[in-house]
Enzyme design. Structure first.
Site, short mmCIF file in Angstrom:
data_model
loop_
_atom_site.label_atom_id
_atom_site.label_comp_id
_atom_site.label_asym_id
_atom_site.label_seq_id
_atom_site.Cartn_x
_atom_site.Cartn_y
_atom_site.Cartn_z
CB SER A 48 -0.90 0.01 1.24
OG SER A 48 -0.12 0.26 2.40
CG ASP A 81 -3.88 -2.71 -1.62
OD1 ASP A 81 -4.78 -2.91 -2.44
OD2 ASP A 81 -4.04 -2.79 -0.37
CG HIS A 82 -6.62 0.59 -2.04
ND1 HIS A 82 -7.87 0.72 -2.57
CD2 HIS A 82 -6.66 -0.51 -1.24
CE1 HIS A 82 -8.66 -0.25 -2.11
NE2 HIS A 82 -7.94 -1.02 -1.31
CG HIS A 179 -10.72 -1.77 2.87
ND1 HIS A 179 -11.29 -0.94 1.94
CD2 HIS A 179 -9.87 -2.58 2.18
CE1 HIS A 179 -10.81 -1.22 0.74
NE2 HIS A 179 -9.94 -2.21 0.85
CG HIS A 210 -10.04 -4.37 -2.71
ND1 HIS A 210 -8.93 -3.63 -2.38
CD2 HIS A 210 -9.91 -4.68 -4.03
CE1 HIS A 210 -8.18 -3.48 -3.45
NE2 HIS A 210 -8.75 -4.11 -4.47
N GLY A 211 -11.29 -6.14 0.94
CA GLY A 211 -11.98 -6.26 2.23
C GLY A 211 -12.41 -7.69 2.54
CB SER A 213 -9.84 -9.71 6.76
OG SER A 213 -8.50 -9.52 6.36
CG ASP A 255 -3.60 -5.29 5.51
OD1 ASP A 255 -2.70 -5.88 6.15
OD2 ASP A 255 -3.68 -4.05 5.46
NE ARG A 259 -3.39 -3.72 8.67
CZ ARG A 259 -3.45 -2.42 8.43
NH1 ARG A 259 -3.87 -1.60 9.36
NH2 ARG A 259 -3.11 -1.94 7.26
#
Ligand code: G3H
Ligand code: 13P
Ligand code: ZN
Length: 316
Positions: A48, A81-82, A179, A210-211, A213, A255, A259
């Protein structure tokens, strides 16, 4: 071996999805490569704008190059990314990235097309793949929060027109995810009908989620038990990854879950070892846990076990 996302998607389309994992530091890079080799999966290293400035973009690039040498078996794409337009050009000119994402999704439709087309022209001149975005996810991207009332699911007819007019290689669609660690308030599912409608209008075209997780509840509970405050965190049902992949989603971005692994490992370690003030023992635990996590995600995405097959096709 660094390849383009386009090359990976050509092989994955309709069968499995490639995991796109964000990295920021050496421990994540080691865990990422180990996990993908353990599970024999091709993958996407995702960087990112925030990651590029966390230490230094050059440091990240050199660490990825080093990982490529340490794990000569690995097959992966290096992806921005983005990206905004300026960062896309920086990555295209760097000669290191094999794929960029231009995220002009916050602009009106016509402006998104104009910006994306400019990036596609510059990237394709250097054989770099381009992911674009149409529609808006909720949650937080970089430092920009997207309010729930500004969330727009992707319109399939617009998506087909956008793909045709921009020449992009893959498209990130808003299909109900967001996200971060707090995705859903009620019982929600992916909008498979949108994925199917786009697939029917543009058969064979790679879509990106995306998003994605899953925010494992066991992870959240362990983090909270070790002093965290992530009450109510919820993610995507990982059993929906493969059905999405079978319908043309070739890239699944993860992502936040990484984390959470980092947070759980560190919270538990310091709780259980209050005397420790050395970063290496905990870094080792994290790399091992992150590798296990990556391997487990690849099983769910269906990419596990495809490494050799991808190598054979790419070497033809
Ligand atoms: O979509 C955003 C990714 O999770 C990257 O997050 O911009 O904080 O590095 P970041
Ligand atoms: P998560 O926040 O669900 O991990 O999504 C990551 C992502 O989409 C990166 O672009
Ligand atoms: Zn994203």
């Amino acid at each position: 071996m660094i390849v383009t996302t386009k090359q990976l998607f050509e092989q994955a389309y309709g069968k499995y999805a490639i995991g796109a994992y964000n990295i920021n530091n050496a421990e994540q890079i080691m865990g990422l490569f180990r996990g993908n080799i353990q599970s024999q999966a091709p993958f996407i290293v995702q960087i990112s704008r925030g990651a590029r400035t966390y230490t230094d973009k050059q440091l990240l690039e050199d660490m990825i190059c080093a990982a490529d040498k340490i794990f000569p078996e690995a097959i992966f794409a290096v992806h921005l990314d983005h990206g905004d337009e300026e960062t896309c050009y920086d990555c295209i000119e760097s000669g290191f990235y094999s794929s960029v994402m231009i995220d002009a999704s916050s602009f009106p439709f016509e402006e998104n097309i104009v910006i994306t087309k400019r990036v596609v022209e510059r990237a394709h001149a250097k054989r770099i793949s381009v992911e674009a975005e149409l529609g808006q996810l909720g949650g937080v991207e970089e430092d920009v929060g997207v309010d729930e009332d500004r969330v727009h699911l992707t319109d399939p007819e617009q998506a087909a027109e956008f793909i045709k007019r921009t020449g992009c290689d893959s498209l990130a669609c808003a299909i109900g995810t967001s996200h971060g660690a707090f995705k859903f308030s009620g019982s929600q599912s992916l909008h498979f009908e949108i994925i199917e409608a786009i697939r029917d209008l543009v058969p064979g075209f790679p879509l990106v989620m995306h998003g994605s997780s899953s925010v494992p509840q066991e992870e959240v509970e362990r983090i909270n038990a070790a002093g965290g405050m992530l009450k109510g965190a919820r993610g995507v049902d990982p059993k929906q990854y493969l059905p999405a992949a079978k319908r043309g989603v070739c890239k699944i971005n993860i992502d936040t879950d990484g984390r959470l692994v980092w947070t759980r490992v560190h919270r538990e370690y310091f709780r259980d070892h209050p005397e420790v003030f050395d970063f290496r023992p905990i870094g080792k635990v994290f790399m091992e846990e992150y590798a296990k996590f990556i391997a487990s995600r690849n099983e769910l995405l269906g990419s596990a076990g495809h490494l050799e097959e991808v190598r054979v096709v790419l070497s033809r």
